[in-house]
Scaffold this motif. Structure first.
Motif, PDB file in Angstrom:
ATOM      1  N   PHE A  39      54.445 -49.558-106.970  1.00 42.51           N
ATOM      2  CA  PHE A  39      55.770 -49.566-107.473  1.00 42.51           C
ATOM      3  C   PHE A  39      56.375 -50.580-108.134  1.00 42.51           C
ATOM      4  CE2 PHE A  39      55.373 -46.618-103.808  1.00 42.51           C
ATOM      5  CZ  PHE A  39      55.741 -45.458-104.207  1.00 42.51           C
ATOM      6  N   ILE A  40      57.101 -50.230-109.168  1.00 43.39           N
ATOM      7  CA  ILE A  40      57.915 -51.306-109.723  1.00 43.39           C
ATOM      8  C   ILE A  40      59.132 -51.606-108.839  1.00 43.39           C
ATOM      9  CG2 ILE A  40      59.714 -51.598-111.537  1.00 43.39           C
ATOM     10  CD1 ILE A  40      57.406 -50.872-113.529  1.00 43.39           C
ATOM     11  N   CYS A  41      59.238 -52.646-108.673  1.00 40.89           N
ATOM     12  CA  CYS A  41      60.607 -53.067-107.856  1.00 40.89           C
ATOM     13  C   CYS A  41      61.308 -54.112-108.348  1.00 40.89           C
ATOM     14  CB  CYS A  41      60.218 -53.370-106.249  1.00 40.89           C
ATOM     15  SG  CYS A  41      61.530 -53.492-105.003  1.00 40.89           S
ATOM     16  N   SER A  42      62.311 -53.946-109.466  1.00 43.57           N
ATOM     17  CA  SER A  42      62.911 -54.786-110.192  1.00 43.57           C
ATOM     18  C   SER A  42      64.502 -54.914-109.896  1.00 43.57           C
ATOM     19  CB  SER A  42      62.644 -54.457-111.525  1.00 43.57           C
ATOM     20  OG  SER A  42      63.225 -55.437-112.384  1.00 43.57           O
ATOM     21  N   GLY A  43      65.066 -56.124-110.499  1.00 42.59           N
ATOM     22  CA  GLY A  43      66.583 -56.333-110.388  1.00 42.59           C
ATOM     23  C   GLY A  43      67.069 -55.389-111.831  1.00 42.59           C
ATOM     24  N   ARG A  44      66.022 -55.427-112.536  1.00 44.18           N
ATOM     25  CA  ARG A  44      66.276 -54.604-113.890  1.00 44.18           C
ATOM     26  C   ARG A  44      67.030 -53.121-113.693  1.00 44.18           C
ATOM     27  NH1 ARG A  44      62.659 -55.687-119.149  1.00 44.18           N
ATOM     28  NH2 ARG A  44      62.199 -57.970-118.977  1.00 44.18           N
ATOM     29  N   ALA A  45      67.824 -52.913-114.414  1.00 45.04           N
ATOM     30  CA  ALA A  45      68.481 -51.433-114.397  1.00 45.04           C
ATOM     31  C   ALA A  45      67.401 -50.438-115.040  1.00 45.04           C
ATOM     32  CB  ALA A  45      69.827 -51.177-115.024  1.00 45.04           C
ATOM     33  N   ARG A  46      67.390 -49.181-114.506  1.00 41.58           N
ATOM     34  CA  ARG A  46      66.440 -48.409-115.369  1.00 41.58           C
ATOM     35  C   ARG A  46      66.370 -48.306-116.809  1.00 41.58           C
ATOM     36  NH1 ARG A  46      62.840 -46.228-117.144  1.00 41.58           N
ATOM     37  NH2 ARG A  46      61.622 -44.442-116.525  1.00 41.58           N
ATOM     38  N   SER A  47      67.491 -48.488-117.533  1.00 41.10           N
ATOM     39  CA  SER A  47      67.599 -48.406-119.109  1.00 41.10           C
ATOM     40  C   SER A  47      66.702 -49.619-119.407  1.00 41.10           C
ATOM     41  CB  SER A  47      68.816 -48.520-119.263  1.00 41.10           C
ATOM     42  OG  SER A  47      69.618 -49.766-118.953  1.00 41.10           O
ATOM     43  N   TYR A  48      66.454 -50.805-118.750  1.00 44.16           N
ATOM     44  CA  TYR A  48      65.705 -51.879-119.238  1.00 44.16           C
ATOM     45  C   TYR A  48      64.198 -52.083-118.551  1.00 44.16           C
ATOM     46  CZ  TYR A  48      65.354 -56.708-120.876  1.00 44.16           C
ATOM     47  OH  TYR A  48      65.167 -58.137-121.458  1.00 44.16           O
ATOM     48  N   ILE A  49      63.793 -50.829-118.468  1.00 47.56           N
ATOM     49  CA  ILE A  49      62.490 -50.391-117.732  1.00 47.56           C
ATOM     50  C   ILE A  49      61.943 -49.487-118.712  1.00 47.56           C
ATOM     51  CG2 ILE A  49      60.754 -50.411-116.065  1.00 47.56           C
ATOM     52  CD1 ILE A  49      62.806 -51.123-113.977  1.00 47.56           C
ATOM     53  N   ARG A  50      61.416 -49.610-119.740  1.00 42.84           N
ATOM     54  CA  ARG A  50      61.110 -48.756-120.898  1.00 42.84           C
ATOM     55  C   ARG A  50      59.736 -49.198-121.715  1.00 42.84           C
ATOM     56  NH1 ARG A  50      64.169 -45.618-122.878  1.00 42.84           N
ATOM     57  NH2 ARG A  50      66.039 -45.960-121.266  1.00 42.84           N
ATOM     58  N   HIS A  51      59.482 -50.468-121.610  1.00 42.13           N
ATOM     59  CA  HIS A  51      58.349 -51.048-122.363  1.00 42.13           C
ATOM     60  C   HIS A  51      57.063 -50.300-122.213  1.00 42.13           C
ATOM     61  CE1 HIS A  51      55.441 -53.842-124.037  1.00 42.13           C
ATOM     62  NE2 HIS A  51      56.631 -54.480-124.598  1.00 42.13           N
ATOM     63  N   LEU A 103      76.566 -55.464-118.437  1.00 39.29           N
ATOM     64  CA  LEU A 103      76.576 -53.866-117.761  1.00 39.29           C
ATOM     65  C   LEU A 103      75.491 -53.243-117.764  1.00 39.29           C
ATOM     66  CD1 LEU A 103      80.223 -52.968-118.523  1.00 39.29           C
ATOM     67  CD2 LEU A 103      79.741 -54.953-117.298  1.00 39.29           C
ATOM     68  N   GLU A 104      74.911 -52.883-116.432  1.00 41.99           N
ATOM     69  CA  GLU A 104      73.592 -52.606-116.404  1.00 41.99           C
ATOM     70  C   GLU A 104      73.458 -51.081-115.875  1.00 41.99           C
ATOM     71  OE1 GLU A 104      71.014 -55.219-114.779  1.00 41.99           O
ATOM     72  OE2 GLU A 104      72.288 -57.057-115.003  1.00 41.99           O
ATOM     73  N   GLY A 105      73.166 -50.035-116.497  1.00 42.27           N
ATOM     74  CA  GLY A 105      73.204 -48.676-116.142  1.00 42.27           C
ATOM     75  C   GLY A 105      71.661 -47.846-116.258  1.00 42.27           C
ATOM     76  N   PRO A 106      71.496 -46.593-115.708  1.00 43.91           N
ATOM     77  CA  PRO A 106      70.199 -46.193-115.951  1.00 43.91           C
ATOM     78  C   PRO A 106      69.732 -45.628-117.280  1.00 43.91           C
ATOM     79  CG  PRO A 106      72.319 -44.488-115.038  1.00 43.91           C
ATOM     80  CD  PRO A 106      72.532 -46.056-115.078  1.00 43.91           C
ATOM     81  N   GLU A 107      70.716 -45.508-117.992  1.00 45.72           N
ATOM     82  CA  GLU A 107      70.618 -45.082-119.466  1.00 45.72           C
ATOM     83  C   GLU A 107      70.909 -46.302-120.710  1.00 45.72           C
ATOM     84  OE1 GLU A 107      69.074 -42.279-120.476  1.00 45.72           O
ATOM     85  OE2 GLU A 107      69.086 -41.631-118.208  1.00 45.72           O
ATOM     86  N   GLU A 128      64.461 -55.461-127.653  1.00 46.97           N
ATOM     87  CA  GLU A 128      63.760 -54.311-126.773  1.00 46.97           C
ATOM     88  C   GLU A 128      64.158 -53.103-126.337  1.00 46.97           C
ATOM     89  OE1 GLU A 128      62.569 -56.662-123.213  1.00 46.97           O
ATOM     90  OE2 GLU A 128      61.616 -58.529-124.225  1.00 46.97           O
ATOM     91  N   LEU A 129      65.571 -53.203-126.506  1.00 43.15           N
ATOM     92  CA  LEU A 129      66.419 -51.968-125.947  1.00 43.15           C
ATOM     93  C   LEU A 129      66.670 -50.952-127.154  1.00 43.15           C
ATOM     94  CD1 LEU A 129      68.403 -53.381-123.190  1.00 43.15           C
ATOM     95  CD2 LEU A 129      67.091 -51.577-122.854  1.00 43.15           C
ATOM     96  N   GLY A 130      66.820 -51.558-128.455  1.00 44.79           N
ATOM     97  CA  GLY A 130      67.421 -50.870-129.573  1.00 44.79           C
ATOM     98  C   GLY A 130      68.520 -50.011-129.263  1.00 44.79           C
ATOM     99  N   GLU A 131      68.494 -48.475-129.367  1.00 47.96           N
ATOM    100  CA  GLU A 131      69.564 -47.708-129.147  1.00 47.96           C
ATOM    101  C   GLU A 131      69.971 -47.742-127.609  1.00 47.96           C
ATOM    102  OE1 GLU A 131      67.434 -43.516-128.579  1.00 47.96           O
ATOM    103  OE2 GLU A 131      68.603 -44.012-130.426  1.00 47.96           O
ATOM    104  N   HIS A 132      69.407 -48.279-126.697  1.00 44.04           N
ATOM    105  CA  HIS A 132      69.876 -48.330-125.368  1.00 44.04           C
ATOM    106  C   HIS A 132      70.687 -49.633-124.992  1.00 44.04           C
ATOM    107  CE1 HIS A 132      67.681 -44.709-124.100  1.00 44.04           C
ATOM    108  NE2 HIS A 132      66.760 -45.070-124.875  1.00 44.04           N
ATOM    109  N   LEU A 133      70.903 -50.207-126.080  1.00 41.31           N
ATOM    110  CA  LEU A 133      71.916 -51.457-125.872  1.00 41.31           C
ATOM    111  C   LEU A 133      73.244 -51.184-126.547  1.00 41.31           C
ATOM    112  CD1 LEU A 133      72.274 -54.384-124.741  1.00 41.31           C
ATOM    113  CD2 LEU A 133      71.567 -55.287-126.957  1.00 41.31           C
ATOM    114  N   VAL A 134      74.439 -51.023-125.860  1.00 41.64           N
ATOM    115  CA  VAL A 134      75.709 -50.680-126.486  1.00 41.64           C
ATOM    116  C   VAL A 134      76.541 -51.656-126.411  1.00 41.64           C
ATOM    117  CG1 VAL A 134      75.160 -48.146-126.599  1.00 41.64           C
ATOM    118  CG2 VAL A 134      76.278 -49.031-124.971  1.00 41.64           C
ATOM    119  N   SER A 135      77.645 -51.527-126.966  1.00 43.80           N
ATOM    120  CA  SER A 135      78.883 -52.447-126.690  1.00 43.80           C
ATOM    121  C   SER A 135      79.743 -52.143-125.716  1.00 43.80           C
ATOM    122  CB  SER A 135      79.776 -52.422-128.202  1.00 43.80           C
ATOM    123  OG  SER A 135      80.915 -53.043-127.798  1.00 43.80           O
ATOM    124  N   ILE A 136      79.949 -53.241-124.958  1.00 39.21           N
ATOM    125  CA  ILE A 136      81.072 -53.073-123.826  1.00 39.21           C
ATOM    126  C   ILE A 136      82.319 -52.548-124.511  1.00 39.21           C
ATOM    127  CG2 ILE A 136      82.424 -54.381-122.168  1.00 39.21           C
ATOM    128  CD1 ILE A 136      80.069 -55.997-121.430  1.00 39.21           C
TER     129      ILE A 136
END
Length: 262
Positions: A39-51, A103-107, A128-136
């Protein structure tokens, strides 16, 4: 008896430049072939685990965002989201003390260019995130998040910690970076959720990590393994210290504990 091995990402599976040793890939595939879970067990949110190279290694599931999001076999089995009012209060509070939040979320991850646009980490997130990185700011109050990380250079850290301590556990990486994780959630609680779902005893688990946000899982797992390149804090609580990431650290650790063939 099947064993379950939980791997941190940054500083454990790969380095800052996302380089994964071939021996790491071979070790994880071998331990699964031998009938164990990985298993991956990371501090990263799910949205930042897509490589694709990372996920292409092959894992049975993921513990993300320090235990706030858990997936098994592609299915979400646990999710902790910060409710809207607390999220608004948190962002306004951290900014009032001089913090720069991500801010870190699932999407999505939420970041403002005014905070990180010229920062090497901000550029890394963009690439790395492209469209999955958006503005606060452009999504104000509509964030869907599990946790947040903040840059704290020249900020009133102690004041902010005191203001929000009833809601969050603080993972202090260094004088410039801190993670805010909803109370009651750690990588260890995420491992616990996975063990419940699998019917595995924690005594049959291994955790591999390198930094301050790995301490809970290194202490919780049946065996805690610290990377040779890890922090002194991680090494101090681990049961075993392997070699550096780029010196086949994961491969050596899996061999040492008989999870793969010598």
């Amino acid at each position: 008896m099947k064993k379950a091995v939980f791997f941190d990402i940054d500083g454990t599976l790969w380095d800052f430049y996302n380089r994964i040793p071939e021996s790491t890939v071979a070790a994880i595939r071998a331990l699964r072939k031998n009938g164990n879970y990985a298993f991956i067990c990371s501090g990263r949110a799910r949205s930042y685990i897509r490589h694709p190279e990372l996920l292409g290694i092959g894992f049975d599931g993921l513990v993300c965002g320090c235990g706030t999001h858990v997936e098994l076999g592609g299915q979400r089995i646990y999710e902790k989201l910060i409710d809207r009012e607390l999220a608004l209060h948190t962002v306004e509070t951290v900014r009032s003390y001089g913090f720069r939040p991500i801010l870190e979320g699932p999407e999505y991850l939420y970041m403002d260019d005014a905070d990180f646009g010229n920062d090497i980490y901000g550029q890394k997130l963009k690439s790395e995130l492209g469209e999955h990185l958006v503005s606060i700011a452009d999504n104000y109050g509509e964030w869907v998040i599990n946790k947040l990380s903040c840059a704290t250079n020249d900020a009133d850290r102690e004041g902010c910690f005191a203001a929000l301590e009833q809601y969050y556990t603080y993972l202090i990486h260094n004088s410039s970076v801190v993670e805010l994780v909803p109370k009651g959630h750690t990588k260890a609680t995420g491992i616990g959720k996975m063990c419940e779902a699998l019917g595995i005893d924690r005594a049959d688990t291994f955790a591999v990590g390198d930094s301050v946000n790995d301490l809970a899982m290194l202490k919780y797992a049946g065996v805690g393994i610290a990377m040779g390149n890890g922090s002194d804090e991680a090494k101090a609580v681990a049961d075993y210290v392997t070699t550096d990431l780029q010196d086949d650290g994961i491969y050596h650790a899996m061999q040492h504990f008989g999870l793969i063939d010598s």
